[in-house]
Write an enzyme that holds these catalytic residues in place. Structure first.
Site, PDB file in Angstrom:
ATOM      1  N   LYS A 174       0.853  -1.184   0.000  1.00 59.96           N
ATOM      2  CA  LYS A 174       0.000   0.000   0.000  1.00 59.96           C
ATOM      3  C   LYS A 174       0.890   1.237   0.000  1.00 59.96           C
ATOM      4  O   LYS A 174       1.705   1.432   0.908  1.00 59.96           O
ATOM      5  CB  LYS A 174      -0.911   0.020   1.222  1.00 59.96           C
ATOM      6  CG  LYS A 174      -1.780   1.281   1.270  1.00 59.96           C
ATOM      7  CD  LYS A 174      -2.457   1.453   2.611  1.00 59.96           C
ATOM      8  CE  LYS A 174      -3.078   2.835   2.707  1.00 59.96           C
ATOM      9  NZ  LYS A 174      -3.583   3.137   4.052  1.00 59.96           N
ATOM     10  N   ALA A 261      -9.397   5.538   5.143  1.00 61.96           N
ATOM     11  CA  ALA A 261      -9.192   6.679   6.039  1.00 61.96           C
ATOM     12  C   ALA A 261     -10.471   7.478   6.281  1.00 61.96           C
ATOM     13  O   ALA A 261     -11.235   7.752   5.359  1.00 61.96           O
ATOM     14  CB  ALA A 261      -8.118   7.627   5.513  1.00 61.96           C
TER      15      ALA A 261
END
Length: 331
Positions: A174, A261
């Site tokens: 990631k 997020a």
């Protein structure tokens, strides 16, 4: 000479008085599936043949109905496939901010997630016996996703992931290149540059990015394995702030779109999934909950429910009331 009768508010002509049963037959109606009121009196089905309909009579004939709109085409429930591997769970969780690794492991089990993000940090040389994540979460059973949390330049991110590959042999990573310490928003110029470098080196890159559909498309065209737009600033718990932008990304993407997020609670995860996201990634929402293990379970159910709602197709929003039973055809 014809006889005039009223059926469901409309005038009709009969050649002669006729039994109610015969009249229903001429109308093509199945007596077993309707109810009849004759001159304001309900007629039992057993009396249909005995009741005669004549001049001036009024009939109300009713049946049960459901709603009716254009048929909905269910979206294809494509599996979540990342870098050639299929995942049953559409929830990805992090491994930061937990009180202990043991709590992290219990939250992982409760969440049902099959992938966890892991940060790459220096080994503690003064006390190498300190517990390590791999002692609690087995990388052979759960996909480790090394990330570049805390990196502010493309060079730092690439360097970190090279070390991660050396440490664990992981090609699926990631990428996260931050712009500043206050917002932790992605620096998309650096992100694009780092993505290109990593793909050239054979990495499968899942990319944390802004909620800009054009940037997301650019990343996909470069070869990103997954697009990961933020819902809100990292760790804020504010939930999905730009559903329009996220939906546009989903509509154009041919790779998995994973909201990353800003999720704060289960309803935020469900909303993201209802938009059609392929998965949701979260860390703080679980780790900083009063009961992380319980919240992990809530997130598991929210992601599953949101996916089902997306596939089912929600009703359209309306400005005013709309009765569940149609007003047309009232007696």
């Amino acid at each position: 000479m014809t006889l005039s009768v009223t059926i469901n508010g409309e005038n009709r002509q009969l050649d002669a008085p006729v039994s109610l049963k015969a009249l229903l037959g001429s109308l093509g109606l199945d007596p077993a599936k309707i109810a009849v009121e004759h001159n304001l009196q309900i007629v039992p089905r057993s009396q249909y043949e005995a009741v005669t309909v004549g001049a001036g009579d009024r009939l109300e004939i009713v049946h049960f109905i459901g709603g009716g709109n254009a048929p909905f085409e269910t979206p294809a429930d494509r599996p979540l496939v990342i870098a050639g591997k299929t995942y049953k769970s559409r929830l990805i969780i992090g491994t930061g901010k937990y009180k202990t690794y043991e709590e992290n492991a219990r939250a992982l089990e409760a969440s049902g997630a099959e992938m966890v993000t892991v940060a790459v940090r220096r080994v503690n040389l003064t006390d190498p016996s300190q517990p390590k994540l791999v002692d609690f979460i087995d990388p052979k059973k759960v996909t480790y996703l090394p990330n570049t949390a805390g990196c502010f330049t493309g060079e730092d991110a690439v360097r970190t992931l090279r070390l991660a590959r050396e440490a664990g042999g992981w090609d699926l990573v990631k990428l996260e290149v931050l712009g500043d310490r206050k917002t932790l928003y992605p620096d998309m110029i650096e992100t694009l540059r780092a993505t290109e470098l990593l793909i050239k080196e054979g990495f499968q890159v899942m990319v944390y990015c802004s909620d800009d559909p054009l940037m997301a498309k650019r990343l996909e065209e470069m070869g990103a394995a997954a697009i990961m737009p933020l819902a809100a600033p990292i760790g804020s718990g504010l939930g999905l702030q730009n559903p329009v932008g996220i939906r546009m990304i989903i509509e154009e993407a041919k790779v998995p779109v994973i909201v990353d997020a800003g999720v704060g609670t289960a309803s935020d995860a469900a909303i993201a999934m209802e938009l059609g996201c392929d998965a949701v990634l979260m860390n703080t929402a679980i780790a900083e909950a009063k009961n992380p293990v319980m919240m992990a379970s809530a997130m598991k159910h929210a992601v599953a429910a949101g996916r089902l709602a997306y596939l089912a197709g929600r009703m359209p929003k309306k400005r005013y009331a709309d009765p569940s039973s149609p007003l047309a055809g009232l007696i």
